[in-house]
Design an enzyme around this catalytic site. Structure first.
Site, PDB file in Angstrom:
ATOM      1  N   HIS A  84       0.837  -1.213   0.000  1.00  0.00           N
ATOM      2  CA  HIS A  84       0.000   0.000   0.000  1.00  0.00           C
ATOM      3  C   HIS A  84       0.870   1.260   0.000  1.00  0.00           C
ATOM      4  O   HIS A  84       0.680   2.154  -0.828  1.00  0.00           O
ATOM      5  CB  HIS A  84      -0.900  -0.012   1.230  1.00  0.00           C
ATOM      6  N   GLU A  85       1.800   1.312   0.938  1.00  0.00           N
ATOM      7  CA  GLU A  85       2.621   2.515   1.068  1.00  0.00           C
ATOM      8  C   GLU A  85       3.588   2.672  -0.105  1.00  0.00           C
ATOM      9  O   GLU A  85       3.916   3.803  -0.490  1.00  0.00           O
ATOM     10  CB  GLU A  85       3.393   2.488   2.393  1.00  0.00           C
TER      11      GLU A  85
END
Length: 358
Positions: free
Chosen positions: A22-23
């Site tokens: 995600h990051e």
């Protein structure tokens, strides 16, 4: 040591992969569009270890493994940093389309991760075909069937006074008797045996919310046929979309009163499921990882301040009115969103603890 191996390690692996993907989406597109990134963190709190890359970004693992963040230059996020100088490398200096790409990249990456996992599982495992023969292929631990002494290979001939010819007959008869005693007539390799079993209750979703059905903890024979790459990719798309659909149905149940906040799980439940699925094998574990990735994507796209969807909503609003919101207004919105998320998180963790002790 046993708890560490059974729950904590699978939990950390699971969250690290899902959060990192995600990051990294945010990080990649921020770098792509010239936004400075000061920190890439897996976890919160005190840094355990880390390093600086050539561009000056600090990559680090922190003590509380319950999420992560990418700290970009010139952005008003949950850190409430108000130092906006409108330099070229600041997020707020970028055009609207670039901001939207950067903020939605985490959700996109989580969705892609789920698609890849589901497709890979489909290609590796093949197409599942469930046998309709009323023969027990697997027995679930600690369920009534195991406690009563049923074994793999048992053929169910009769339930109460009903003849059983197919697995569908068997399922229908048991589902109609939640928390009731039923009589099973079994053929065990030519030997006819009789069992009295008290069913347990299982809650399953339906069009009107949920319903309680009887269950004893038996599974039919499942065979797998090879799947082509094209079929696997189609399966990945279908299962990813189906996972999003499950979340939508859950929210509908919550709105209708068929489900409540107490049914939601937090980090403790995730750790328990991570441990159980890891113990069951790689396919259940990766399936759970894909489901968690979909849940993270869905949660983050919601237009709640403090989440990616909240940032996207604010930037779209600024695009519509053709001017940025006042700094105080943005900070107030962020504070309200973070307060809501904090209350929600505390509530879910409380439910987790209550469920654990019950």
């Amino acid at each position: 040591v046993e708890i560490l191996i059974s729950f904590i390690i699978p939990f950390i692996i699971l969250l690290t992969v899902v959060v990192f993907i995600h990051e990294y989406g945010h990080y990649y597109f921020a770098k792509k569009y010239g936004v400075g990134v000061t920190d890439f963190s897996i976890g919160f709190g005190k840094e355990i270890f880390g390093f600086n890359d050539k561009s000056g970004t600090r990559w680090k693992f922190c003590a509380i493994p319950l999420g992560g963040y990418v700290k970009m230059a010139g952005i008003i996020d949950e850190s409430m940093d108000t130092k906006i100088n409108h330099k070229d490398d600041e997020f707020m200096s970028k055009p609207l389309w670039a901001k939207l790409w950067v903020m939605s990249a985490g959700v996109i990456m989580n969705t892609i991760l789920a698609f890849i996992i589901f497709s890979s599982i489909g290609y590796y495992q093949g197409t599942a075909t469930i046998s309709d023969e009323p023969v027990i292929a697997e027995i679930i631990e600690e369920m009534p069937a195991e406690k009563a002494g049923l074994t793999v290979g048992d053929r169910v001939l009769k339930i109460n006074d009903n003849e059983v010819y197919t697995w569908s007959d068997l399922t229908k008869s048991i589902h109609q008797k939640p928390n009731e005693e039923i009589k099973l007539k079994i053929d065990r390799y030519g030997e006819i045996l009789n069992f009295n079993i008290i069913t347990t209750i299982r809650e399953i979703p339906n069009k009107n919310g949920t319903s309680n059905v009887g269950a004893i903890g038996i599974i039919p024979q499942i065979t797998y046929d090879e799947m082509t790459l094209f079929q696997a990719l189609n399966s990945g798309i279908a299962r990813t979309l189906g996972s999003f659909g499950m979340i939508v149905e859950s929210l509908k149940m919550l709105g209708s009163g068929a489900a409540s906040v107490s049914d939601f799980g937090g980090p403790i439940m995730i750790a328990q499921l991570a441990g159980k699925t890891a113990e069951a094998g790689m396919i259940p574990f990766f399936t759970f990882m894909a489901l968690l990735s979909v849940n993270l994507a869905f949660l983050n796209i919601l237009p709640i301040p403090g989440l990616d969807g909240g940032h996207i909503f604010i930037h779209l609003l600024e695009g519509i009115i053709n001017r940025p919101l006042p700094l105080k207004a943005r900070i107030t919105i962020q504070q309200l969103g973070m307060t809501f998320l904090l209350i929600l998180m505390v509530t879910i963790i409380f439910q987790d603890i209550t469920r654990l002790f019950n």
